[in-house]
Scaffold this active site. Structure first.
Site, PDB file in Angstrom:
ATOM      1  N   THR A  79      13.263  -9.620   0.768  1.00 28.77           N
ATOM      2  CA  THR A  79      12.974  -8.015   0.321  1.00 28.77           C
ATOM      3  C   THR A  79      13.819  -7.520  -0.806  1.00 28.77           C
ATOM      4  OG1 THR A  79      14.715  -7.268   2.113  1.00 28.77           O
ATOM      5  CG2 THR A  79      12.322  -7.552   2.689  1.00 28.77           C
ATOM      6  N   ARG A 102      19.252 -13.327   3.838  1.00 29.74           N
ATOM      7  CA  ARG A 102      20.351 -12.551   3.386  1.00 29.74           C
ATOM      8  C   ARG A 102      20.901 -13.672   3.390  1.00 29.74           C
ATOM      9  NH1 ARG A 102      20.520  -7.983   4.870  1.00 29.74           N
ATOM     10  NH2 ARG A 102      20.348  -6.761   6.907  1.00 29.74           N
ATOM     11  N   ALA A 112      12.837 -21.502   5.823  1.00 27.51           N
ATOM     12  CA  ALA A 112      11.700 -21.282   7.025  1.00 27.51           C
ATOM     13  C   ALA A 112      11.899 -20.032   7.494  1.00 27.51           C
ATOM     14  CB  ALA A 112      11.608 -22.226   7.858  1.00 27.51           C
ATOM     15  N   HIS A 137       0.938  -1.247  -0.170  1.00 29.40           N
ATOM     16  CA  HIS A 137      -0.432   0.281  -0.125  1.00 29.40           C
ATOM     17  C   HIS A 137       1.229   0.822   0.005  1.00 29.40           C
ATOM     18  CE1 HIS A 137      -4.167  -1.604   0.579  1.00 29.40           C
ATOM     19  NE2 HIS A 137      -3.502  -2.887   1.384  1.00 29.40           N
TER      20      HIS A 137
END
Length: 192
Positions: free
Chosen positions: A165, A180, A160, A114
């Protein structure tokens, strides 16, 4: 005898429901199955599912609009993909899942966020989008979250509970929040 009749009736009902659900998709490959119940199915004519795909129960498959009047996004799932229960995917632009991908339970994939303009309700702002691509033979572990604009390379492994990102290299192993790189699937040394 009664139990056999009930079992037969239940199987027929599930087959009929499966055919009805499958017919609503843009494409639905041979030997593919979605286990009911579905938690959400939005704009199925914008969702393509390849052959030999298995999606367990309680999935959310959603093609959404970035803003009113815009076309809904597209979701494409390749062939021979195995997806565990409570999977959630939403595309305002595009989410592409390659062939032979394994996806654990409770995985969420989103190609949008959003907007964050001040003094405007988040739900009323246009979505900020970036396509997501999951490469062939990638493996996403349980509870993984994949965010907008991410490409996960072929054969990559996402541990998991990771939150992805940024893009993941082909053959990389990633874990953590944010995710990472922690190694390579072929075992070569990885320097942090």
């Amino acid at each position: 005898m009664l139990a056999e009749l009930v079992d037969y009736a239940v199987r027929r009902y599930h087959r009929a429901m499966h055919r009805r659900v499958a017919a609503s998709f843009a494409a639905f490959g041979e030997r593919s199955a979605i286990r009911l119940p579905l938690e959400a199915l939005t704009e199925p004519d914008r969702i393509e599912i390849g052959s030999d795909v298995s999606i367990r129960a309680h999935a959310r498959l959603e093609a959404v609009r970035a803003e009113p009047g815009a076309d809904a996004g597209r979701v494409r799932i390749g062939d021979d993909v195995q997806i565990e229960g409570y999977f959630s995917v939403a595309a305002a632009e595009s989410v592409t899942i390659g062939d032979g991908v394994l996806i654990g339970s409770n995985v969420a994939i989103r190609d949008h966020d959003h907007g964050i303009a001040p003094d405007t309700h988040r739900a009323r702002q246009p979505l900020v989008c970036g396509p997501v691509e999951i490469g062939d033979f990638a493996w996403l572990g349980q509870n993984v979250v994949v965010l907008k604009g991410v490409t996960i390379g072929k054969n990559a492994v996402v541990g998991a509970n990771a939150v992805v990102t940024r893009s993941v290299a082909e053959g990389a192993i990633v874990a953590g929040v944010p995710a990472r790189q922690i190694g390579w699937i072929d075992g070569r040394p990885y320097d942090t």
